[in-house]
Design an enzyme around this catalytic site. Structure first.
Site, PDB file in Angstrom:
ATOM      1  N   VAL A   1     -15.976  35.680  -6.989  1.00 42.38           N
ATOM      2  CA  VAL A   1     -15.092  34.706  -6.478  1.00 42.38           C
ATOM      3  C   VAL A   1     -15.369  33.816  -8.112  1.00 42.38           C
ATOM      4  O   VAL A   1     -15.700  32.871  -7.977  1.00 42.38           O
ATOM      5  CB  VAL A   1     -14.616  34.145  -5.384  1.00 42.38           C
ATOM      6  CG1 VAL A   1     -13.380  33.268  -5.859  1.00 42.38           C
ATOM      7  CG2 VAL A   1     -14.364  35.008  -4.675  1.00 42.38           C
TER       8      VAL A   1
ATOM      9  N   LYS B   1     -16.148  42.302  -5.996  1.00 40.39           N
ATOM     10  CA  LYS B   1     -15.063  41.465  -4.770  1.00 40.39           C
ATOM     11  C   LYS B   1     -14.234  42.308  -3.575  1.00 40.39           C
ATOM     12  O   LYS B   1     -14.834  42.082  -2.715  1.00 40.39           O
ATOM     13  CB  LYS B   1     -14.396  40.733  -5.431  1.00 40.39           C
ATOM     14  CG  LYS B   1     -13.579  40.978  -6.976  1.00 40.39           C
ATOM     15  CD  LYS B   1     -13.534  40.770  -7.480  1.00 40.39           C
ATOM     16  CE  LYS B   1     -13.212  42.409  -8.724  1.00 40.39           C
ATOM     17  NZ  LYS B   1     -13.017  41.505  -9.892  1.00 40.39           N
TER      18      LYS B   1
ATOM     19  N   GLY C   1     -14.705  37.920 -17.791  1.00 43.14           N
ATOM     20  CA  GLY C   1     -15.199  37.770 -18.874  1.00 43.14           C
ATOM     21  C   GLY C   1     -16.996  38.158 -18.346  1.00 43.14           C
ATOM     22  O   GLY C   1     -17.110  37.727 -17.167  1.00 43.14           O
TER      23      GLY C   1
ATOM     24  N   ASP D   1      -6.800  41.770  -6.244  1.00 43.39           N
ATOM     25  CA  ASP D   1      -7.654  41.377  -6.613  1.00 43.39           C
ATOM     26  C   ASP D   1      -8.000  39.978  -6.086  1.00 43.39           C
ATOM     27  O   ASP D   1      -8.911  39.632  -5.810  1.00 43.39           O
ATOM     28  CB  ASP D   1      -7.801  40.970  -8.137  1.00 43.39           C
ATOM     29  CG  ASP D   1      -9.349  40.727  -8.166  1.00 43.39           C
ATOM     30  OD1 ASP D   1     -10.085  41.302  -8.408  1.00 43.39           O
ATOM     31  OD2 ASP D   1      -9.317  39.591  -9.686  1.00 43.39           O
TER      32      ASP D   1
ATOM     33  N   GLU E   1      -9.187  44.608 -14.615  1.00 39.30           N
ATOM     34  CA  GLU E   1      -9.729  45.998 -13.688  1.00 39.30           C
ATOM     35  C   GLU E   1      -9.917  47.307 -14.047  1.00 39.30           C
ATOM     36  O   GLU E   1      -8.737  47.145 -15.369  1.00 39.30           O
ATOM     37  CB  GLU E   1      -9.648  46.151 -12.262  1.00 39.30           C
ATOM     38  CG  GLU E   1      -9.033  44.370 -11.928  1.00 39.30           C
ATOM     39  CD  GLU E   1     -10.359  43.921 -10.692  1.00 39.30           C
ATOM     40  OE1 GLU E   1     -11.983  44.751 -10.478  1.00 39.30           O
ATOM     41  OE2 GLU E   1     -11.160  42.773 -11.711  1.00 39.30           O
TER      42      GLU E   1
ATOM     43  N   GLY F   1     -11.419  42.385 -21.830  1.00 38.05           N
ATOM     44  CA  GLY F   1     -12.508  43.203 -20.975  1.00 38.05           C
ATOM     45  C   GLY F   1     -11.485  42.264 -19.444  1.00 38.05           C
ATOM     46  O   GLY F   1     -13.204  41.879 -18.821  1.00 38.05           O
TER      47      GLY F   1
ATOM     48  N   VAL G   1     -20.065  43.393 -16.726  1.00 31.52           N
ATOM     49  CA  VAL G   1     -20.687  43.074 -15.935  1.00 31.52           C
ATOM     50  C   VAL G   1     -21.998  43.036 -16.247  1.00 31.52           C
ATOM     51  O   VAL G   1     -22.935  42.231 -16.405  1.00 31.52           O
ATOM     52  CB  VAL G   1     -20.528  42.481 -14.304  1.00 31.52           C
ATOM     53  CG1 VAL G   1     -21.107  41.365 -13.719  1.00 31.52           C
ATOM     54  CG2 VAL G   1     -18.938  42.065 -14.183  1.00 31.52           C
TER      55      VAL G   1
ATOM     56  N   GLU H   1     -21.626  35.333  -5.014  1.00 26.83           N
ATOM     57  CA  GLU H   1     -21.209  33.630  -6.383  1.00 26.83           C
ATOM     58  C   GLU H   1     -20.345  34.657  -6.936  1.00 26.83           C
ATOM     59  O   GLU H   1     -19.058  34.178  -7.243  1.00 26.83           O
ATOM     60  CB  GLU H   1     -21.754  33.176  -6.396  1.00 26.83           C
ATOM     61  CG  GLU H   1     -21.651  31.379  -8.177  1.00 26.83           C
ATOM     62  CD  GLU H   1     -21.092  31.283  -6.135  1.00 26.83           C
ATOM     63  OE1 GLU H   1     -21.907  30.482  -5.470  1.00 26.83           O
ATOM     64  OE2 GLU H   1     -20.259  30.800  -6.948  1.00 26.83           O
TER      65      GLU H   1
ATOM     66  N   LYS I   1     -10.266  37.921  -2.821  1.00 32.06           N
ATOM     67  CA  LYS I   1     -11.522  36.612  -3.295  1.00 32.06           C
ATOM     68  C   LYS I   1     -10.517  35.424  -2.564  1.00 32.06           C
ATOM     69  O   LYS I   1     -11.512  34.882  -2.419  1.00 32.06           O
ATOM     70  CB  LYS I   1     -11.163  36.444  -5.310  1.00 32.06           C
ATOM     71  CG  LYS I   1     -11.761  37.161  -5.814  1.00 32.06           C
ATOM     72  CD  LYS I   1     -11.228  36.807  -7.444  1.00 32.06           C
ATOM     73  CE  LYS I   1     -11.373  37.834  -8.179  1.00 32.06           C
ATOM     74  NZ  LYS I   1     -11.087  37.590  -9.804  1.00 32.06           N
TER      75      LYS I   1
END
Ligand code: HSE
Length: 407
Positions: A126, A99, A297, A195, A184, A181, A11, A123, A199
């Site tokens: 989730v 998250k 992604g 996960d 986790e 990708g 990320v 943002e 969320k």
């Protein structure tokens, strides 16, 4: 505005990439540049466009009064919690894709942000690139929220899609998701539902105004789904999807659960395949709204982070209000007391099933053994269903999966 990124993984590097490639449109919208001054990571990135911005020392960022905006993309709670808290206390805006951190410490960090008159926006935490949190706390703010349910994990949806459409073995599909990708670092968080639980908690906290902690939400992943149940679903007009599900009950509490569901093909959630996420939200005024897009992604997730960075820079003096209140231990109903329809498969006598369960819809599957019985029940609590199933003599349960219905 000068900015920093914490964590230069999937990320974080996507955020760097967008700030570099779309610098012109960001500047045009904002009227100023977002200039990356630091990237915090313990690794080296030789040849990277931001190689000269790398630091291993968090204090460089914390103590630099020029840096007013930080994107936290580290994942996990340690050291992300400590870093985020200190940055907010130092009067810096923080945006996050984390998250786990938001689901666990959302109320506390939003309170810290409020006390220091800065924004904490997340943002990307989730739905990856899908705009969902801002629509909830801003565009749909006029509604009493009634319900949401959604496919919130790209990795498991990718795996289920490959199993359903291509009969691909679970392990092969998981390894493909990791290569792309989506997964986790430890894919157990995807597979076992943690996960999606995080969320679901973030969505529920925003929809229903109280901090919902992951430990309050019963969570089941996709690890027990058998290929035979995928075949029953296919043959009888259903998909199998891992959903985060939450609705307001007449008692004022909420029913919140993470679980695989049989989803009728007529429901738009059934059309959400591969890495895509889809979320249905029902408000008392707007009725039903559907959100859809890439849930994982590098660039889709980073797109949401940079959107938050632009929002922080654009409204540096104005705080966003999520209506996210304190935790209330009694707010989430025990899921065993909540109504659902169920798909059940087992071996035994069909007449004994009819006698114990009354009206059920039996499902057929070509080539199934003669003593195999599969059916869908009407809505009832899991405790009621378990008691009825236990009363059937010589009935062995092989699978029990929730069914998504209209109520
Ligand atoms: N592992 C997560 C997923 C990443 O597959 O959806 C995005 O949160």
């Amino acid at each position: 505005m000068k900015a920093a990124i914490l964590g230069y993984g999937v990320v974080g590097s996507g955020v760097g990439n967008i700030l570099y490639k779309n610098a012109d449109i960001i500047e045009a919208k904002l009227g100023e540049k977002i200039e990356l001054k630091y990237v915090l990571d313990l690794r080296d990135f030789p040849g990277d466009i931001f190689e000269d911005k790398l630091t291993r020392n968090f204090e460089d960022i914390l103590n630099d009064s020029e840096v007013q905006l930080v994107c936290e993309a580290m994942g996990g709670t340690n050291p992300a919690y400590d870093f985020t808290k200190r940055l907010l206390e130092a009067g810096k805006h923080v945006v996050s894709s984390n998250k786990e951190l938001v689901a666990t410490y959302g109320y506390e960090l939003l309170t810290t942000a409020k006390e220091h008159n800065v924004n904490y926006l997340f943002e990307a935490s989730v739905g990856g690139g899908v705009p969902i949190l801002r629509p909830l706390w801003q565009c749909l703010a006029a509604n009493r929220m009634e319900q949401f349910y959604g496919i919130l994990n790209g990795t498991t949806n990718f795996i289920l899609t490959k199993m359903y459409n291509e009969d691909m073995p679970f392990e092969e599909a998981l390894s493909l998701a990791q290569q792309l990708g989506y997964a986790e670092k430890d894919p157990t968080a995807d597979i076992a539902g943690a996960d999606v639980c995080r969320k679901t908690c973030i969505l529920a906290s925003i929809c229903f105004g109280k901090h919902i902690d992951p430990e309050q939400v019963a969570t089941q992943g996709i690890q027990d789904i058998q290929i035979r149940d995928v075949s029953y679903a296919k043959a009888n007009g259903y998909e199998i999807k891992l959903l985060g599900y939450c609705r307001k009950l007449d008692s004022g509490k909420i029913d919140a659960i993470v679980s695989p569901f049989f989803v009728p093909k007529s429901n738009q959630i059934a059309t959400v395949s591969d890495v895509f996420n889809g979320i249905v939200v029902v408000g008392d005024m707007v009725d039903e709204v559907f959100f859809y897009g890439k849930g994982a992604g590098s660039l889709p997730t980073a797109s949401a982070c940079v959107g938050d960075m632009i929002d922080c820079a654009m409204h540096a003096q104005k705080r966003k209000n999520f209506g996210w209140g304190e935790r209330d231990a009694a707010f989430v109903e025990d899921h065993k007391n909540c109504q659902s329809a169920y798909y059940v498969r087992g071996t035994g006598d069909i007449n004994a099933v009819k006698e114990a369960l009354g009206e059920v819809s039996f499902l057929s599957l070509q080539g199934a053994p003669l003593d195999e019985v599969a059916f869908i029940t009407p809505c009832q609590t899991e405790s009621e269903l378990d008691a009825k199933l236990a009363s059937i003599a010589d009935f062995t349960i092989a699978a029990k999966i929730r069914v998504l219905t209209d109520n």
